[in-house]
Write an enzyme that holds these catalytic residues in place. Structure first.
Site, PDB file in Angstrom:
ATOM      1  N   TRP A  31      -1.363  57.390  33.902  1.00  0.00           N
ATOM      2  CA  TRP A  31      -1.719  56.931  32.552  1.00  0.00           C
ATOM      3  C   TRP A  31      -2.830  55.890  32.673  1.00  0.00           C
ATOM      4  O   TRP A  31      -2.790  55.023  33.545  1.00  0.00           O
ATOM      5  CB  TRP A  31      -0.511  56.302  31.871  1.00  0.00           C
ATOM      6  CG  TRP A  31       0.171  57.154  30.856  1.00  0.00           C
ATOM      7  CD1 TRP A  31       1.022  58.205  31.078  1.00  0.00           C
ATOM      8  CD2 TRP A  31       0.084  57.014  29.441  1.00  0.00           C
ATOM      9  NE1 TRP A  31       1.479  58.711  29.885  1.00  0.00           N
ATOM     10  CE2 TRP A  31       0.902  58.001  28.857  1.00  0.00           C
ATOM     11  CE3 TRP A  31      -0.609  56.137  28.598  1.00  0.00           C
ATOM     12  CZ2 TRP A  31       1.046  58.132  27.482  1.00  0.00           C
ATOM     13  CZ3 TRP A  31      -0.471  56.271  27.229  1.00  0.00           C
ATOM     14  CH2 TRP A  31       0.344  57.272  26.684  1.00  0.00           C
ATOM     15  N   PHE A  66       6.417  54.050  33.879  1.00  0.00           N
ATOM     16  CA  PHE A  66       7.883  54.137  33.963  1.00  0.00           C
ATOM     17  C   PHE A  66       8.312  54.860  35.240  1.00  0.00           C
ATOM     18  O   PHE A  66       9.329  54.500  35.855  1.00  0.00           O
ATOM     19  CB  PHE A  66       8.447  54.849  32.734  1.00  0.00           C
ATOM     20  CG  PHE A  66       9.945  54.812  32.647  1.00  0.00           C
ATOM     21  CD1 PHE A  66      10.693  55.898  33.078  1.00  0.00           C
ATOM     22  CD2 PHE A  66      10.605  53.695  32.158  1.00  0.00           C
ATOM     23  CE1 PHE A  66      12.080  55.866  33.008  1.00  0.00           C
ATOM     24  CE2 PHE A  66      11.988  53.654  32.088  1.00  0.00           C
ATOM     25  CZ  PHE A  66      12.720  54.737  32.516  1.00  0.00           C
ATOM     26  N   GLU A  95       0.748  51.501  18.805  1.00  0.00           N
ATOM     27  CA  GLU A  95       1.176  51.171  17.437  1.00  0.00           C
ATOM     28  C   GLU A  95       2.650  50.795  17.354  1.00  0.00           C
ATOM     29  O   GLU A  95       3.099  50.245  16.359  1.00  0.00           O
ATOM     30  CB  GLU A  95       0.900  52.371  16.522  1.00  0.00           C
ATOM     31  CG  GLU A  95      -0.568  52.708  16.353  1.00  0.00           C
ATOM     32  CD  GLU A  95      -0.749  53.940  15.481  1.00  0.00           C
ATOM     33  OE1 GLU A  95      -1.915  54.244  15.132  1.00  0.00           O
ATOM     34  OE2 GLU A  95       0.281  54.582  15.145  1.00  0.00           O
ATOM     35  N   THR A  96       3.413  51.154  18.373  1.00  0.00           N
ATOM     36  CA  THR A  96       4.868  51.000  18.268  1.00  0.00           C
ATOM     37  C   THR A  96       5.399  50.058  19.352  1.00  0.00           C
ATOM     38  O   THR A  96       4.650  49.542  20.175  1.00  0.00           O
ATOM     39  CB  THR A  96       5.557  52.378  18.446  1.00  0.00           C
ATOM     40  OG1 THR A  96       5.465  52.758  19.834  1.00  0.00           O
ATOM     41  CG2 THR A  96       4.912  53.431  17.569  1.00  0.00           C
ATOM     42  N   HIS A  98       7.047  50.908  21.812  1.00  0.00           N
ATOM     43  CA  HIS A  98       7.190  51.613  23.097  1.00  0.00           C
ATOM     44  C   HIS A  98       6.672  50.733  24.257  1.00  0.00           C
ATOM     45  O   HIS A  98       7.251  50.690  25.333  1.00  0.00           O
ATOM     46  CB  HIS A  98       6.429  52.937  23.046  1.00  0.00           C
ATOM     47  CG  HIS A  98       6.791  53.866  24.148  1.00  0.00           C
ATOM     48  ND1 HIS A  98       5.861  54.515  24.905  1.00  0.00           N
ATOM     49  CD2 HIS A  98       8.008  54.259  24.611  1.00  0.00           C
ATOM     50  CE1 HIS A  98       6.474  55.266  25.804  1.00  0.00           C
ATOM     51  NE2 HIS A  98       7.761  55.129  25.648  1.00  0.00           N
ATOM     52  N   ARG A 137      -9.272  43.068  34.271  1.00  0.00           N
ATOM     53  CA  ARG A 137      -8.321  42.816  35.360  1.00  0.00           C
ATOM     54  C   ARG A 137      -8.265  43.959  36.368  1.00  0.00           C
ATOM     55  O   ARG A 137      -7.389  44.001  37.219  1.00  0.00           O
ATOM     56  CB  ARG A 137      -6.938  42.524  34.774  1.00  0.00           C
ATOM     57  CG  ARG A 137      -6.877  41.184  34.046  1.00  0.00           C
ATOM     58  CD  ARG A 137      -5.754  41.103  33.035  1.00  0.00           C
ATOM     59  NE  ARG A 137      -5.708  39.779  32.393  1.00  0.00           N
ATOM     60  CZ  ARG A 137      -6.510  39.403  31.395  1.00  0.00           C
ATOM     61  NH1 ARG A 137      -7.448  40.252  30.914  1.00  0.00           N
ATOM     62  NH2 ARG A 137      -6.425  38.190  30.875  1.00  0.00           N
TER      63      ARG A 137
HETATM   64  N1  LIG Z   1       1.867  54.337  27.036  1.00  0.00           N
HETATM   65  C1  LIG Z   1       1.810  54.226  28.407  1.00  0.00           C
HETATM   66  C2  LIG Z   1       2.675  54.910  29.255  1.00  0.00           C
HETATM   67  N2  LIG Z   1       3.623  55.727  28.716  1.00  0.00           N
HETATM   68  C3  LIG Z   1       4.310  56.744  29.515  1.00  0.00           C
HETATM   69  C4  LIG Z   1       5.507  56.192  30.314  1.00  0.00           C
HETATM   70  O1  LIG Z   1       5.078  55.372  31.389  1.00  0.00           O
HETATM   71  C5  LIG Z   1       6.320  57.346  30.888  1.00  0.00           C
HETATM   72  O2  LIG Z   1       5.491  58.141  31.709  1.00  0.00           O
HETATM   73  C6  LIG Z   1       6.910  58.224  29.786  1.00  0.00           C
HETATM   74  O3  LIG Z   1       7.640  57.386  28.907  1.00  0.00           O
HETATM   75  C7  LIG Z   1       7.829  59.318  30.353  1.00  0.00           C
HETATM   76  O4  LIG Z   1       8.860  58.748  31.121  1.00  0.00           O
HETATM   77  N3  LIG Z   1       2.607  54.766  30.578  1.00  0.00           N
HETATM   78  C8  LIG Z   1       1.652  53.938  31.149  1.00  0.00           C
HETATM   79  O5  LIG Z   1       1.590  53.803  32.378  1.00  0.00           O
HETATM   80  N4  LIG Z   1       0.787  53.255  30.324  1.00  0.00           N
HETATM   81  C9  LIG Z   1       0.833  53.369  28.974  1.00  0.00           C
HETATM   82  O6  LIG Z   1       0.017  52.722  28.258  1.00  0.00           O
HETATM   83  C1  LIG Z   2       2.746  51.800  25.888  1.00  0.00           C
HETATM   84  C2  LIG Z   2       2.755  53.095  25.192  1.00  0.00           C
HETATM   85  O1  LIG Z   2       3.571  53.962  25.383  1.00  0.00           O
HETATM   86  C3  LIG Z   2       1.769  53.214  24.082  1.00  0.00           C
HETATM   87  O2  LIG Z   2       0.462  53.211  24.630  1.00  0.00           O
HETATM   88  C4  LIG Z   2       1.967  54.480  23.277  1.00  0.00           C
HETATM   89  O3  LIG Z   2       1.329  54.256  22.058  1.00  0.00           O
HETATM   90  P1  LIG Z   2       2.189  54.193  20.686  1.00  0.00           P
HETATM   91  O4  LIG Z   2       3.038  52.931  20.760  1.00  0.00           O
HETATM   92  O5  LIG Z   2       1.138  54.100  19.579  1.00  0.00           O
HETATM   93  O6  LIG Z   2       3.003  55.451  20.620  1.00  0.00           O
END
Ligand SMILES: Nc1c(NC[C@H](O)[C@H](O)[C@H](O)CO)[nH]c(=O)[nH]c1=O
Ligand SMILES: CC(=O)[C@@H](O)COP(=O)(O)O
Length: 165
Positions: A31, A66, A95-96, A98, A137
């Site tokens: 990602w 993750f 946006e969320t 997450h 960074r």
């Molecule tokens: N949004 C980002 C993610 N999301 C994906 C999760 O890390 C993971 O792969 C998924 O939830 C399935 O288990 N990952 C990042 O490394 N950076 C992000 O911004």
């Molecule tokens: C950290 C994330 O998973 C994020 O980039 C995903 O974006 P969103 O929170 O708008 O679904």
């Protein structure tokens, strides 16, 4: 703000042991690959610069930050005599909520992997508000989190060796 005025990867005033005796794993999230590739290059180059053998650097990608948790665990379970695992990722606020769940889970999960294996597992994950903070960074004005991760891994591997002796 701590990073406002300095390069976070400036180790010129600290002593860094040789990396030559040690074996390293590097797990890198795909990602935000333009960022994490820069983190990886910084980490790899820093390990080699400090004496690590390229044959003793074991590098693997995982889908997202993750999965760094399971990736670090798999490396420590399957690659003999690793002295440290560097985990590299970039989580950028969307946006969320997450973002919050991923960041907290990865930090806690990697700490648990380190305790499970009694080995240094380095948290080299950027957790930023936006893309520019991540760029800054990953080889920008605030340094490279991958370089910081490599130096941390070398120091922790040296610490473990020193105490065992
Ligand atoms: N949004 C980002 C993610 N999301 C994906 C999760 O890390 C993971 O792969 C998924 O939830 C399935 O288990 N990952 C990042 O490394 N950076 C992000 O911004
Ligand atoms: C950290 C994330 O998973 C994020 O980039 C995903 O974006 P969103 O929170 O708008 O679904």
């Amino acid at each position: 703000m701590a990073s406002r005025l300095k390069n976070l990867s400036d180790f010129s005033n600290t002593e860094i042991p040789s990396a030559a005796p040690y074996r390293f794993g590097i797990v890198t999230a795909e990602w935000n690959a333009e960022i994490t590739n820069a983190l990886y290059q910084g980490a790899y180059d820093s390990l080699v610069e400090h004496g690590a053998s390229e044959d003793h650097i074991h590098s693997y990608p995982v889908p997202g930050s993750f999965e760094l948790i399971a990736g670090a665990d798999v490396l420590l379970n399957n690659i003999a005599n690793l002295d440290a695992v560097i985990c590299l990722g970039c989580v950028i606020q969307g946006e969320t909520r997450h973002f919050d769940f991923i960041c907290n889970a990865v930090a806690n999960g990697l700490a648990n992997v380190a305790l499970k294996h009694n080995k240094p597992v380095i948290f080299g994950v950027l957790t930023t508000d936006n893309q520019q903070q991540a760029i800054d960074r990953a080889g920008g004005k605030h340094g490279n989190k991958g370089v910081e991760g490599a130096v941390t891994a070398i120091k922790m591997a040296h610490l473990a060796k020193s105490i065992k002796i």
